[in-house]
Design a protein around this motif. Structure first.
Motif: not given
Length: 367
Positions: A51-59
């Protein structure tokens, strides 16, 4: 859910989590990527083994969650203009994706059925730089077995003992060992991580000195890079005692230039289409090593200058096994030790214990 983020950041996150999306499943939800917007925007892929989680910079303009088909979502974002991307989840799981003049409507899947990434209790924790971990994976992964009849060997052993961290891979014909000083506090553990997991982590890691944290529980391991986390199951079973496999004594030892040897073996392998049938022969004598290979369609002979200690030696190997090992060695010169003409060859650094590669010879009629 309603979020706005750059195409570049979104595409990077999709590319990372797609490595954990199942391509062979009867469950449509496992073919998808989970999008979650809370205080952060997170993408998740999970095929139940990795399993892979990734945070994405966003509004984040409205919280929520949805699952989108990974292939279709990735293809759409990849072809969008290089601009801000709006993802807006409407009623009945309808998802609007907009970017400049492009407008897509996709049918999503309710996120409630998506398998959660397991929480890992931090029983054993240590930190390592991304560059070092990437190197250790690259320098051992090639020797992982593809034989599903011995599942324990389809993974690499990660061992921490006496403040030394080691990665070990064995496929029955060769062994790759890479060691480095551990900055953990007297940790003592060993786990076997599937080769598939390490291969995907190796693609995510960057050649930088930024640290990541690795911790494991009884049957799971997590690699935490801050904005990206990878969780994998561990392989069960007893790994081979690799220390007992490495010969202590030798009959012949040579020191040779790494690139010269690699180039010679690569050239020798050009005249064979079947590396299992035709082996490369090393003839060691009088400060020289003759590298030769004879096949039905031709022959090749190379000569290298070496530093030699011990007896003359004639021994044959599968050229691919040597090429795989030599390609990942960064040292200019290496030491090669031979126990006999039917015993294993050990490739090691001249003046350290950073790595050790063991390759079994090929028996020929002349040996």
């Amino acid at each position: 859910m309603r979020v706005v983020c750059s195409k570049e950041n979104l595409l990077e996150g999709i590319s990372i989590v797609q490595k954990a999306v199942s391509s062979k499943t009867t469950l449509p939800i496992l073919e998808g990527i989970l999008l979650e917007a809370t205080d952060k925007f997170k993408l998740t892929g999970n095929d139940l083994e990795i399993g892979i989680e990734c945070l994405v910079e966003s509004d984040i303009q409205r919280t929520g969650s949805i699952v989108l088909n990974s292939r279709m979502f990735g293809d759409i974002v990849r072809r969008l203009p290089d601009s801000e991307v709006l993802i807006d989840v409407k009623e009945n799981n309808l998802v609007i994706i907009e970017c400049e003049n492009s407008h897509f409507e996709l049918k999503g899947i309710n996120a409630s059925g998506f398998p959660a990434i397991p929480e890992i209790s931090k029983e054993n924790t240590f930190k390592i730089s991304q560059k070092l971990l990437k190197d250790m994976i690259k320098q051992t992964l090639f020797a992982v077995s593809m034989d599903e009849n011995r599942p324990i060997l389809t993974g690499s052993l990660i061992e921490c003992k006496d403040n030394v961290l080691s990665f070990v891979s064995i496929d029955g014909y060769r062994m790759a060992l890479r060691s480095a000083a551990s900055n953990g506090e007297n940790l003592d553990f060993n786990v076997v991580v599937p080769g598939k997991t390490l291969g995907e982590i190796g693609k995510i890691l960057q050649p930088v000195e930024d640290e990541l944290t690795i911790y494991n529980s009884q049957n799971q391991i997590m690699f935490d890079m801050g904005n990206c986390r990878v969780v994998s199951r561990l392989l069960e079973g007893e790994y081979l005692n690799y220390r007992n496999l490495i010969p202590k004594d030798y009959e012949t030892k040579i020191i040779v230039n790494t690139k010269d040897l690699l180039s010679s073996v690569e050239r020798a392998s050009l005249i064979t289409m079947d590396e299992k049938k035709y082996s490369v022969k090393f003839k060691i004598d009088d400060e020289k090593m003759i590298i030769s290979l004879n096949t039905d369609i031709g022959a090749v002979r190379e000569e290298l200058n070496i530093e030699m200690t011990g007896e003359s030696m004639s021994i044959s190997f599968n050229p691919r096994y040597f090429i795989d090992a030599l390609k990942v060695i960064e040292e200019d010169t290496i030491e090669m030790r031979f126990t006999s003409n039917i015993g294993p060859c050990i490739i090691a650094p001249v003046d350290s214990n950073a790595f050790s590669y063991m390759i079994l010879p090929v028996r020929t009629r002349n040996d």
